[in-house]
Enzyme design. Structure first.
Site, PDB file in Angstrom:
ATOM      1  N   ARG A  26       8.015   3.366   0.407  1.00  0.00           N
ATOM      2  CA  ARG A  26       7.390   2.278  -0.948  1.00  0.00           C
ATOM      3  C   ARG A  26       8.447   3.095  -2.415  1.00  0.00           C
ATOM      4  NH1 ARG A  26       4.910   0.651   2.498  1.00  0.00           N
ATOM      5  NH2 ARG A  26       2.649   1.019   3.353  1.00  0.00           N
ATOM      6  N   SER A  44      -3.799   1.787   0.460  1.00  0.00           N
ATOM      7  CA  SER A  44      -3.233   3.539   0.705  1.00  0.00           C
ATOM      8  C   SER A  44      -3.182   4.068  -0.875  1.00  0.00           C
ATOM      9  CB  SER A  44      -2.361   4.115   0.919  1.00  0.00           C
ATOM     10  OG  SER A  44      -2.204   3.358   2.643  1.00  0.00           O
ATOM     11  N   GLU A  84       0.890   6.758  -4.328  1.00  0.00           N
ATOM     12  CA  GLU A  84       0.962   4.849  -4.333  1.00  0.00           C
ATOM     13  C   GLU A  84       0.257   4.332  -5.664  1.00  0.00           C
ATOM     14  OE1 GLU A  84       1.364   3.191   0.070  1.00  0.00           O
ATOM     15  OE2 GLU A  84       0.831   1.411  -1.107  1.00  0.00           O
TER      16      GLU A  84
HETATM   17  P1  FAD Z   1       0.120  -5.040  -9.443  1.00  0.00           P
HETATM   18  O1  FAD Z   1      -0.821  -4.525  -8.086  1.00  0.00           O
HETATM   19  O2  FAD Z   1      -0.462  -6.304 -10.083  1.00  0.00           O
HETATM   20  O3  FAD Z   1       1.236  -4.552  -9.220  1.00  0.00           O
HETATM   21  C1  FAD Z   1       1.955  -3.784  -8.653  1.00  0.00           C
HETATM   22  C2  FAD Z   1       2.757  -2.932  -9.515  1.00  0.00           C
HETATM   23  O4  FAD Z   1       3.995  -3.833  -9.315  1.00  0.00           O
HETATM   24  C3  FAD Z   1       2.770  -2.496 -11.093  1.00  0.00           C
HETATM   25  O5  FAD Z   1       3.324  -1.798 -11.438  1.00  0.00           O
HETATM   26  C4  FAD Z   1       3.284  -3.857 -11.738  1.00  0.00           C
HETATM   27  O6  FAD Z   1       3.462  -3.682 -12.960  1.00  0.00           O
HETATM   28  C5  FAD Z   1       4.457  -4.256 -10.780  1.00  0.00           C
HETATM   29  N1  FAD Z   1       4.344  -5.576 -10.813  1.00  0.00           N
HETATM   30  C6  FAD Z   1       3.453  -6.799 -10.000  1.00  0.00           C
HETATM   31  N2  FAD Z   1       4.680  -8.067 -10.582  1.00  0.00           N
HETATM   32  C7  FAD Z   1       5.876  -7.962 -10.637  1.00  0.00           C
HETATM   33  C8  FAD Z   1       6.308  -8.667 -11.122  1.00  0.00           C
HETATM   34  N3  FAD Z   1       6.815  -9.828 -10.863  1.00  0.00           N
HETATM   35  N4  FAD Z   1       7.379  -8.183 -11.177  1.00  0.00           N
HETATM   36  C9  FAD Z   1       7.907  -7.081 -12.209  1.00  0.00           C
HETATM   37  N5  FAD Z   1       6.842  -6.145 -11.236  1.00  0.00           N
HETATM   38  C10 FAD Z   1       5.675  -6.359 -10.994  1.00  0.00           C
HETATM   39  N6  FAD Z   1       0.840  -2.038   0.375  1.00  0.00           N
HETATM   40  C11 FAD Z   1       1.696  -2.066   1.889  1.00  0.00           C
HETATM   41  O7  FAD Z   1       2.844  -1.247   0.771  1.00  0.00           O
HETATM   42  N7  FAD Z   1       1.565  -1.869   2.912  1.00  0.00           N
HETATM   43  C12 FAD Z   1      -0.067  -2.522   2.992  1.00  0.00           C
HETATM   44  O8  FAD Z   1      -0.243  -2.496   4.394  1.00  0.00           O
HETATM   45  C13 FAD Z   1      -1.067  -1.950   2.156  1.00  0.00           C
HETATM   46  N8  FAD Z   1      -2.039  -2.427   2.284  1.00  0.00           N
HETATM   47  C14 FAD Z   1      -2.990  -2.914   1.709  1.00  0.00           C
HETATM   48  C15 FAD Z   1      -4.262  -3.275   1.648  1.00  0.00           C
HETATM   49  C16 FAD Z   1      -5.779  -3.572   0.830  1.00  0.00           C
HETATM   50  C17 FAD Z   1      -6.791  -3.494   0.801  1.00  0.00           C
HETATM   51  C18 FAD Z   1      -5.248  -2.993  -0.911  1.00  0.00           C
HETATM   52  C19 FAD Z   1      -5.906  -3.523  -1.590  1.00  0.00           C
HETATM   53  C20 FAD Z   1      -3.794  -2.344  -0.982  1.00  0.00           C
HETATM   54  C21 FAD Z   1      -2.555  -2.492  -0.592  1.00  0.00           C
HETATM   55  N9  FAD Z   1      -1.728  -2.647  -0.553  1.00  0.00           N
HETATM   56  C22 FAD Z   1      -0.843  -2.637   0.577  1.00  0.00           C
HETATM   57  C23 FAD Z   1      -0.794  -2.236  -1.742  1.00  0.00           C
HETATM   58  C24 FAD Z   1      -0.809  -3.793  -2.351  1.00  0.00           C
HETATM   59  O9  FAD Z   1      -1.570  -4.951  -1.529  1.00  0.00           O
HETATM   60  C25 FAD Z   1       0.688  -3.833  -3.097  1.00  0.00           C
HETATM   61  O10 FAD Z   1       1.567  -2.952  -2.945  1.00  0.00           O
HETATM   62  C26 FAD Z   1       1.522  -4.653  -3.163  1.00  0.00           C
HETATM   63  O11 FAD Z   1       2.896  -5.185  -3.514  1.00  0.00           O
HETATM   64  C27 FAD Z   1       0.788  -4.816  -5.614  1.00  0.00           C
HETATM   65  O12 FAD Z   1       1.149  -6.398  -5.113  1.00  0.00           O
HETATM   66  P2  FAD Z   1       0.275  -6.661  -6.658  1.00  0.00           P
HETATM   67  O13 FAD Z   1       0.927  -8.149  -6.836  1.00  0.00           O
HETATM   68  O14 FAD Z   1      -1.311  -6.648  -6.303  1.00  0.00           O
HETATM   69  O15 FAD Z   1       1.325  -5.985  -7.557  1.00  0.00           O
HETATM   70  N1  EPU Z   2      -5.408   9.294  10.523  1.00  0.00           N
HETATM   71  C1  EPU Z   2      -6.504  10.327  10.786  1.00  0.00           C
HETATM   72  N2  EPU Z   2      -7.317  10.091   9.917  1.00  0.00           N
HETATM   73  C2  EPU Z   2      -7.345   9.040   8.699  1.00  0.00           C
HETATM   74  C3  EPU Z   2      -6.785   7.695   8.615  1.00  0.00           C
HETATM   75  C4  EPU Z   2      -5.271   8.437   9.465  1.00  0.00           C
HETATM   76  O1  EPU Z   2      -6.278  11.122  11.288  1.00  0.00           O
HETATM   77  O2  EPU Z   2      -8.718   8.741   7.858  1.00  0.00           O
HETATM   78  C5  EPU Z   2      -4.179   9.361  11.434  1.00  0.00           C
HETATM   79  C6  EPU Z   2      -4.770   8.255  12.199  1.00  0.00           C
HETATM   80  O3  EPU Z   2      -3.804   9.786  13.282  1.00  0.00           O
HETATM   81  C7  EPU Z   2      -3.637   6.949  12.352  1.00  0.00           C
HETATM   82  C8  EPU Z   2      -2.543   7.269  11.149  1.00  0.00           C
HETATM   83  O4  EPU Z   2      -3.378   8.604  10.259  1.00  0.00           O
HETATM   84  O5  EPU Z   2      -3.573   6.663  14.005  1.00  0.00           O
HETATM   85  C9  EPU Z   2      -2.144   6.419  10.997  1.00  0.00           C
HETATM   86  O6  EPU Z   2      -2.561   5.328  10.110  1.00  0.00           O
HETATM   87  P1  EPU Z   2      -2.681   4.061  10.115  1.00  0.00           P
HETATM   88  O7  EPU Z   2      -2.318   3.556  11.285  1.00  0.00           O
HETATM   89  O8  EPU Z   2      -3.546   4.200   9.083  1.00  0.00           O
HETATM   90  O9  EPU Z   2      -1.558   4.137   8.794  1.00  0.00           O
HETATM   91  P2  EPU Z   2      -1.413   4.875   7.800  1.00  0.00           P
HETATM   92  O10 EPU Z   2       0.126   5.929   7.525  1.00  0.00           O
HETATM   93  O11 EPU Z   2      -2.353   5.124   6.975  1.00  0.00           O
HETATM   94  C10 EPU Z   2      -0.214   3.506   6.315  1.00  0.00           C
HETATM   95  C11 EPU Z   2       0.238   2.861   5.131  1.00  0.00           C
HETATM   96  C12 EPU Z   2      -0.155   1.672   4.861  1.00  0.00           C
HETATM   97  C13 EPU Z   2      -0.221   0.247   6.358  1.00  0.00           C
HETATM   98  C14 EPU Z   2      -0.527   1.573   7.802  1.00  0.00           C
HETATM   99  C15 EPU Z   2       0.008   0.628   8.143  1.00  0.00           C
HETATM  100  C16 EPU Z   2       1.147   4.666   3.387  1.00  0.00           C
HETATM  101  C17 EPU Z   2       0.374   4.978   2.342  1.00  0.00           C
HETATM  102  N3  EPU Z   2       0.385   3.431   4.204  1.00  0.00           N
HETATM  103  O12 EPU Z   2      -0.775   4.555   6.197  1.00  0.00           O
HETATM  104  O13 EPU Z   2      -0.151   0.593   3.977  1.00  0.00           O
HETATM  105  O14 EPU Z   2      -1.005  -0.967   6.122  1.00  0.00           O
HETATM  106  O15 EPU Z   2       0.566   2.132   7.772  1.00  0.00           O
HETATM  107  O16 EPU Z   2       1.194   0.390   8.961  1.00  0.00           O
HETATM  108  O17 EPU Z   2       2.397   4.606   4.162  1.00  0.00           O
HETATM  109  C18 EPU Z   2      -0.500   0.652   1.518  1.00  0.00           C
HETATM  110  O18 EPU Z   2       0.440   0.739   1.213  1.00  0.00           O
HETATM  111  O19 EPU Z   2      -1.342   0.279   0.542  1.00  0.00           O
HETATM  112  C19 EPU Z   2      -1.699   0.660   3.302  1.00  0.00           C
HETATM  113  C20 EPU Z   2      -2.521   0.393   3.210  1.00  0.00           C
END
Ligand code: FAD
Ligand code: EPU
Length: 335
Positions: free
Chosen positions: A161, A235, A331
Site C-alpha cells: 500500500r 479498508s 490507508e
Molecule cells: P482517488 O481516491 O481519486 O485518489 C487516491 C489518491 O491517489 C489521492 O491521493 C489522489 O490525489 C491520488 N491520485 C488519484 N489519481 C491520480 C493520478 N492520476 N495521478 C497521481 N495521483 C493520483 N484498494 C486496494 O488496494 N485494494 C482493494 O481491495 C480495495 N478495495 C476497495 C473497495 C471499496 C468498496 C472501495 C470504495 C475502495 C477500495 N480500495 C481498495 C481503495 C481504492 O479503490 C484504491 O485506492 C484506488 O486505487 C483509488 O483509485 P481512485 O481513482 O478512486 O483514487
Molecule cells: N477479520 C476479522 N474481522 C473482520 C475483518 C477481518 O476477524 O471484521 C480477519 C479474518 O480472519 C479474515 C482476515 O481478517 O480472514 C482477513 O480479512 P480479509 O480477507 O477481508 O482481508 P483484509 O486484510 O481485511 C485486505 C485489504 C483489502 C483487500 C483484501 C483482500 C488492506 C488494508 N486491505 O483486507 O483491500 O480487498 O485484503 O485481499 O490490506 C482496501 O485496501 O481498501 C481493501 C479493501
C-alpha cells in the site's frame, strides 16, 4: 474549462459533502502542459480519480484536477503483453479488457474501485495479487517542472500500500497513463481466502482467468458495501506490520490473533480482527458506522460529514492502541 464552487459529493465514494473552490476536468494529457505554460499550475491543487480512497473532512479551497484521460491499447511480444491505459480509465474496465483477451495477471484485482492513474499510488492489491507484480511503467506530469516523465517499476519504490507517489513525490506528479506487463502463460493464483472454496462450490476444477475474476468479484460483493448505496472507501486503515517479538507476545495473550508472516522478523496483523475485538464491528454511531461484514470498512449511514467519519477513525485507532499497543495507519487519504 475552470469551474468554481463545485460539489465533490458525487466524486467521492464516501458520499460526503465538500465544495471545491475550483475544478478542472482533464481528458487529454496536453491540457496539463497547456495549463502549466499559460498560468502555471493552480495552487493548491488535488489530483482526483474515482475518489474511492479519499475522505474530505472540509471544503477543498484549491483546484481539484479530475483525471478523465481514456484509452486502452496493447501489443504482444512473444508471450508478454504490454497494456497501456489512460489514467482516467476505470480500473475494473481495464481488468476485464485483459480478462476478455486472455491476458493474465490482473484478474485477482477485479472490482477494485477507482482509476488506472491511482493504481500505482498505493500499489493496489487484493486476493493474493499486488499491482507491483504487473506494473511496467507510467507516464506522469511533473507539476513542479512542467514536463512529462516516465517511471519504471523500480523507480516507483513499491511496497505494501505504498509507492514513491505517497512519499518523496507526494502531490508532485499526475499519472496520465500506466503500462502493465502481462502474460499469455500466466500461472493462476487461487490460494488467497475464499477463492478455492467458491470455485469448488461452482464445480470449477481447472479455473480460467475469467473464473478467477468472476469469483473474486463475487466474494467482494458479499463482503464489502457497494459505494453506490453505502458510502465507504474500502479498508480505512492498513494492516499493521509489527516485529516478531511483539507478535509473539500478543499471540500468547490473544491466541486467535489473525496474523501473516511477512519475513523472518515481521508479521502483518489483520486490522479488521483488531477492530472487531474492540467491539466496533457492525456498530452505528449516528450517521457513521463500521461495516457488519468487515470491521476495517467505515461507512456513511447516509448523511455523514467527513469530519464525523474521521472522528470515528480516531476513536477506533485509540481503542486498538489501548488494547493491543498497535498504532493503526490510515490507508484513506485525509483532506
Ligand atoms: P482517488 O481516491 O481519486 O485518489 C487516491 C489518491 O491517489 C489521492 O491521493 C489522489 O490525489 C491520488 N491520485 C488519484 N489519481 C491520480 C493520478 N492520476 N495521478 C497521481 N495521483 C493520483 N484498494 C486496494 O488496494 N485494494 C482493494 O481491495 C480495495 N478495495 C476497495 C473497495 C471499496 C468498496 C472501495 C470504495 C475502495 C477500495 N480500495 C481498495 C481503495 C481504492 O479503490 C484504491 O485506492 C484506488 O486505487 C483509488 O483509485 P481512485 O481513482 O478512486 O483514487
Ligand atoms: N477479520 C476479522 N474481522 C473482520 C475483518 C477481518 O476477524 O471484521 C480477519 C479474518 O480472519 C479474515 C482476515 O481478517 O480472514 C482477513 O480479512 P480479509 O480477507 O477481508 O482481508 P483484509 O486484510 O481485511 C485486505 C485489504 C483489502 C483487500 C483484501 C483482500 C488492506 C488494508 N486491505 O483486507 O483491500 O480487498 O485484503 O485481499 O490490506 C482496501 O485496501 O481498501 C481493501 C479493501
Amino acid at each position: 474549462m475552470l469551474e468554481s464552487n463545485i460539489s465533490l459529493k458525487p466524486f467521492n465514494t464516501f458520499g460526503v459533502p465538500a465544495i471545491a473552490s475550483n475544478y478542472l476536468k482533464i481528458t487529454q494529457e496536453h491540457q496539463l502542459q497547456e495549463l502549466f505554460d499559460s498560468h502555471g499550475f493552480p495552487a493548491p491543487n488535488l489530483t482526483l480519480g474515482g475518489g474511492s480512497n479519499v475522505l474530505f473532512t472540509k471544503n477543498y479551497s484549491g483546484c481539484v484536477i479530475h483525471i478523465q484521460i481514456k484509452g486502452i491499447q496493447h501489443f504482444i511480444e512473444g508471450s508478454n503483453i504490454y497494456v497501456t491505459a489512460g489514467g482516467g480509465e476505470i480500473w475494473n474496465d481495464l481488468v476485464w479488457y485483459c480478462v476478455d483477451r486472455g491476458f493474465g495477471g490482473l484478474e485477482n484485482m477485479a472490482l477494485i474501485p477507482g482509476t488506472v492513474g491511482a493504481s500505482p499510488v498505493q500499489n493496489i492489491g487484493a486476493y493474493g495479487a499486488e499491482l507491483m507484480s504487473y506494473f511496467h511503467s507510467c507516464r506522469a506530469f511533473d507539476k513542479q517542472n512542467g514536463e512529462f516523465v516516465t517511471f519504471n517499476n523500480q523507480q516507483c519504490k513499491f511496497s505494501y500500500r505504498d509507492s514513491i507517489f505517497k512519499t518523496t513525490y507526494k502531490d508532485r506528479f499526475i499519472i496520465t497513463s500506466v503500462t502493465y506487463k502481462l502474460s499469455l502463460n500466466h500461472q493462476i493464483n487461487t490460494s488467497y481466502g475464499a477463492i478455492n472454496q467458491e470455485l469448488q462450490k461452482r464445480g470449477v476444477s481447472s479455473p480460467t482467468i475469467q473464473d478467477v475474476a468472476e469469483v473474486v468479484s463475487h466474494i467482494r460483493v458479499e463482503k464489502l458495501p457497494d459505494p453506490s448505496t453505502v458510502g465507504n472507501a474500502g479498508s480505512f486503515f492498513k494492516n499493521p506490520i509489527i516485529s516478531r517479538e511483539q507478535h509473539d507476545q500478543l499471540k500468547e495473550k490473544f491466541q486467535d490473533l489473525v496474523s501473516y508472516q511477512v519475513d523472518a522478523s515481521q508479521f502483518k496483523i489483520a486490522a479488521g480482527w483488531l477492530i472487531e475485538q474492540c467491539g466496533y464491528k457492525g456498530k452505528t454511531f449516528g450517521q457513521v458506522g463500521v461495516w457488519k461484514n468487515q470491521a476495517l470498512v467505515l461507512v456513511n449511514q447516509g448523511q455523514a460529514k467527513g469530519i464525523e467519519i474521521y472522528q470515528l477513525s480516531e476513536e477506533i485507532a485509540q481503542s486498538v492502541y489501548n488494547k493491543f499497543n498497535i498504532t493503526l495507519e490510515r490507508e484513506v487519504n485525509i483532506l
